[in-house]
Scaffold this active site. Structure first.
Site, PDB file in Angstrom:
ATOM      1  N   HIS A   1       0.854  -1.188   0.000  1.00  0.00           N
ATOM      2  CA  HIS A   1       0.000   0.000   0.000  1.00  0.00           C
ATOM      3  C   HIS A   1       0.893   1.242   0.000  1.00  0.00           C
ATOM      4  O   HIS A   1       1.811   1.358   0.801  1.00  0.00           O
ATOM      5  CB  HIS A   1      -0.885  -0.017   1.254  1.00  0.00           C
ATOM      6  CG  HIS A   1      -1.913   1.066   1.310  1.00  0.00           C
ATOM      7  ND1 HIS A   1      -3.231   0.837   0.981  1.00  0.00           N
ATOM      8  CD2 HIS A   1      -1.825   2.366   1.649  1.00  0.00           C
ATOM      9  CE1 HIS A   1      -3.908   1.956   1.122  1.00  0.00           C
ATOM     10  NE2 HIS A   1      -3.079   2.905   1.527  1.00  0.00           N
TER      11      HIS A   1
ATOM     12  N   HIS B   1       0.404   2.134  11.479  1.00  0.00           N
ATOM     13  CA  HIS B   1       1.505   3.078  11.338  1.00  0.00           C
ATOM     14  C   HIS B   1       1.538   4.098  12.472  1.00  0.00           C
ATOM     15  O   HIS B   1       0.544   4.352  13.146  1.00  0.00           O
ATOM     16  CB  HIS B   1       1.442   3.795   9.982  1.00  0.00           C
ATOM     17  CG  HIS B   1       0.113   4.432   9.676  1.00  0.00           C
ATOM     18  ND1 HIS B   1      -1.011   3.715   9.374  1.00  0.00           N
ATOM     19  CD2 HIS B   1      -0.264   5.736   9.591  1.00  0.00           C
ATOM     20  CE1 HIS B   1      -2.024   4.524   9.120  1.00  0.00           C
ATOM     21  NE2 HIS B   1      -1.600   5.766   9.262  1.00  0.00           N
TER      22      HIS B   1
ATOM     23  N   GLU C   1      -2.207  13.650  11.443  1.00  0.00           N
ATOM     24  CA  GLU C   1      -3.232  13.435  10.430  1.00  0.00           C
ATOM     25  C   GLU C   1      -4.620  13.793  10.954  1.00  0.00           C
ATOM     26  O   GLU C   1      -5.079  13.242  11.957  1.00  0.00           O
ATOM     27  CB  GLU C   1      -3.247  11.967   9.989  1.00  0.00           C
ATOM     28  CG  GLU C   1      -1.927  11.452   9.443  1.00  0.00           C
ATOM     29  CD  GLU C   1      -1.976   9.965   9.150  1.00  0.00           C
ATOM     30  OE1 GLU C   1      -3.042   9.349   9.362  1.00  0.00           O
ATOM     31  OE2 GLU C   1      -0.946   9.409   8.718  1.00  0.00           O
TER      32      GLU C   1
ATOM     33  N   TYR D   1     -14.932   5.040   4.197  1.00  0.00           N
ATOM     34  CA  TYR D   1     -13.471   4.999   4.096  1.00  0.00           C
ATOM     35  C   TYR D   1     -13.006   3.571   4.332  1.00  0.00           C
ATOM     36  O   TYR D   1     -13.464   2.898   5.267  1.00  0.00           O
ATOM     37  CB  TYR D   1     -12.854   5.948   5.117  1.00  0.00           C
ATOM     38  CG  TYR D   1     -11.350   5.910   5.157  1.00  0.00           C
ATOM     39  CD1 TYR D   1     -10.600   6.154   4.009  1.00  0.00           C
ATOM     40  CD2 TYR D   1     -10.667   5.611   6.339  1.00  0.00           C
ATOM     41  CE1 TYR D   1      -9.218   6.113   4.030  1.00  0.00           C
ATOM     42  CE2 TYR D   1      -9.276   5.571   6.375  1.00  0.00           C
ATOM     43  CZ  TYR D   1      -8.557   5.825   5.218  1.00  0.00           C
ATOM     44  OH  TYR D   1      -7.186   5.775   5.247  1.00  0.00           O
TER      45      TYR D   1
ATOM     46  N   HIS E   1      -5.327  11.737  14.406  1.00  0.00           N
ATOM     47  CA  HIS E   1      -4.268  10.840  14.843  1.00  0.00           C
ATOM     48  C   HIS E   1      -2.979  11.654  14.826  1.00  0.00           C
ATOM     49  O   HIS E   1      -2.452  11.975  13.764  1.00  0.00           O
ATOM     50  CB  HIS E   1      -4.170   9.619  13.930  1.00  0.00           C
ATOM     51  CG  HIS E   1      -5.451   8.867  13.792  1.00  0.00           C
ATOM     52  ND1 HIS E   1      -5.961   8.462  12.577  1.00  0.00           N
ATOM     53  CD2 HIS E   1      -6.348   8.464  14.723  1.00  0.00           C
ATOM     54  CE1 HIS E   1      -7.110   7.831  12.763  1.00  0.00           C
ATOM     55  NE2 HIS E   1      -7.365   7.820  14.062  1.00  0.00           N
TER      56      HIS E   1
ATOM     57  N   HIS F   1      -2.100   4.053  14.869  1.00  0.00           N
ATOM     58  CA  HIS F   1      -3.443   3.879  14.342  1.00  0.00           C
ATOM     59  C   HIS F   1      -3.370   3.003  13.101  1.00  0.00           C
ATOM     60  O   HIS F   1      -2.299   2.642  12.641  1.00  0.00           O
ATOM     61  CB  HIS F   1      -4.113   5.225  14.035  1.00  0.00           C
ATOM     62  CG  HIS F   1      -3.319   6.123  13.132  1.00  0.00           C
ATOM     63  ND1 HIS F   1      -2.177   6.775  13.531  1.00  0.00           N
ATOM     64  CD2 HIS F   1      -3.506   6.488  11.834  1.00  0.00           C
ATOM     65  CE1 HIS F   1      -1.694   7.503  12.547  1.00  0.00           C
ATOM     66  NE2 HIS F   1      -2.483   7.343  11.497  1.00  0.00           N
TER      67      HIS F   1
END
Length: 440
Positions: free
Chosen positions: A295, A338, A344, A353, A368, A374
């Site tokens: 990703h 991560h 963020e 989402y 976050h 998260h």
């Protein structure tokens, strides 16, 4: 006199091209030819330069516009302080910023007649507006037109992300009609008023205290990926010559001030330059993604960026997660777990989402912060770990992120509002231990 009632949003005309030097006139011959400030301007207009960067900024970064208007902007009364309501400005010092994961339900539309300015609520901020670093993050909820009120922001440029209801923005440089799925940027200092063609509206605002937003560099992606210059739209010149009792509201140094005006400030008959409001349809973003494995980082989805003094480290990135194909082989396809130095703040315009399939509603938001862990909720992890890895298209989705190098501090309102989901952390409760000492 030009009546605003005569404007049909379907008939609005726009100039295209991000950051280009545009010229436009509502009356033929209003723009001077060959110089910016002649001794006398046609139609008895005043020449006034509007600068949103320092005079000596490098040519490729310099932003300024010459306006030719019926009255200069100084034709106004003195400012007096007014109540700022729930509007706040960085740095946020009213409460300590916790490192917890946070999520909020959509803020409800207000009852009664509440215009854009009175409906502004600050959720979080960072940096320091006085030193022109950082951002403020706000939600607007409005149920009434601004009528005889106008607004400008001296603290930063404003990136609008509509979520519900269209906006009709009457600005000094012209009119922009903006609906959910589009964004609008109004530069620092530009005067405007907001009308609501559908009677109400809700959305997000990133108030950028730092360097003006610009297109992200493409690097190895090449010439055609991400957002393309041609798809950004600027208004054509439009003006009104109206004398009445108006109010000009300014956001200045974190506070609100009001001044009396005897005329509409939207009296720019012509303009030429590269500092003006603009809009962009997010559906025109050319998404880049992996077709092999892993990703990609969210930076691959950057639409606009405001760089800090550290190269490659953004004061704020505006990132979107639009409809797109996921094709990666042998890969956990939602965002991996991560922790980042970047903080963020996310919002959802419509749909679902992919990393948060429950609890993250359109109009909602999450935060976050720096080094706060998260990632996908437990149910999403289970499904993605066992899914058939065939090409899959995320269709009904449009989420975004304001990502900043600075810690994003929530306001006292954001921490204590009933809209805050106090049980947000529980969506990770179902994460299981699979380790059994065997590599298989």
């Amino acid at each position: 006199m030009v009546s605003t009632a005569s404007i049909d949003p379907k008939e609005l005309q726009y100039l295209n091209g991000f950051g280009n030097e545009h010229e436009t006139e509502a009356l033929e011959g209003a723009l001077p030819v060959g110089q910016f400030s002649p001794q006398k301007v046609n139609y008895g207009l005043y020449a006034e330069q509007f600068s949103s960067t320092a005079f000596t900024a490098p040519r490729h970064q310099n932003r300024r516009t010459w306006t030719y208007r019926i009255r200069p902007s100084i034709a106004m009364g003195d400012f007096e302080a007014i109540d700022r309501g729930l509007l706040r400005t960085g740095p946020i010092t009213e409460v300590p910023a916790p490192p917890n994961v946070m999520r909020w339900d959509p803020l409800p539309l207000p009852g009664g007649n509440v215009d854009f300015v009175d409906g502004l609520t600050t959720v979080a901020a960072n940096g320091d507006a006085a030193s022109q670093t950082g951002i403020g993050i706000h939600v607007y909820t409005a149920t009434a037109n601004m009528e005889k009120r106008f607004f400008y922001n001296a603290d930063g440029e404003m990136l609008f992300v509509p979520q519900q209801g269209t906006l009709l923005a009457y600005t000094e440089m012209g009119i922009l009609h903006v609906k959910p799925g589009e964004i609008m940027v109004i530069p620092r200092g530009v005067k405007f008023r907001i009308d609501l063609p559908e009677g109400s509206a809700r959305g997000y605002i990133c108030e950028n205290y730092g360097a003006p937003l610009e297109l992200a560099e493409r690097g190895p992606v090449g010439a055609n990926g991400y957002a393309n210059d041609r798809d950004f739209q600027y208004p054509t010149a439009w003006f009104e010559d109206v004398e009445d009792n108006f109010t000009l509201i300014a956001k200045f140094s974190g506070n609100l001030f009001a001044a009396a005006l005897g005329h509409s400030p939207l009296d720019v008959v012509a303009w030429v330059g590269n500092s003006a409001p603009y809009k962009y349809d997010l559906a025109r973003f050319n998404t880049m993604n992996t077709v092999s494995y892993d990703h990609p980082d969210p930076s691959i989805f950057t639409v606009l960026t405001s760089q800090s003094e550290t190269e490659g480290t953004a004061n704020v990135d505006f990132v979107i997660f639009p409809p797109r194909w996921m094709v990666a082989e042998g890969t956990f396809r939602p965002p991996y777990y991560h922790r980042n130095i970047m903080s963020e703040f996310m919002g959802l315009i419509h749909g679902v989402y992919d990393a948060k399939e429950a609890g993250f509603e359109p109009g909602g938001m999450s935060l976050h912060n720096c080094m706060t862990p998260h990632g996908p909720e437990a149910a999403v992890f289970e499904a993605a770990s066992n899914a058939e890895l065939e090409p899959h298209r995320y269709e009904d989705t449009l989420a975004f992120m304001f990502e900043s190098r600075y810690v994003i501090a929530p306001t006292e309102f954001a921490l204590n509002t009933n809209a805050r989901q106090q049980n947000y952390l529980k969506c990770w409760d179902g994460l299981k231990k699979y380790y059994n000492g065997s590599k298989d």
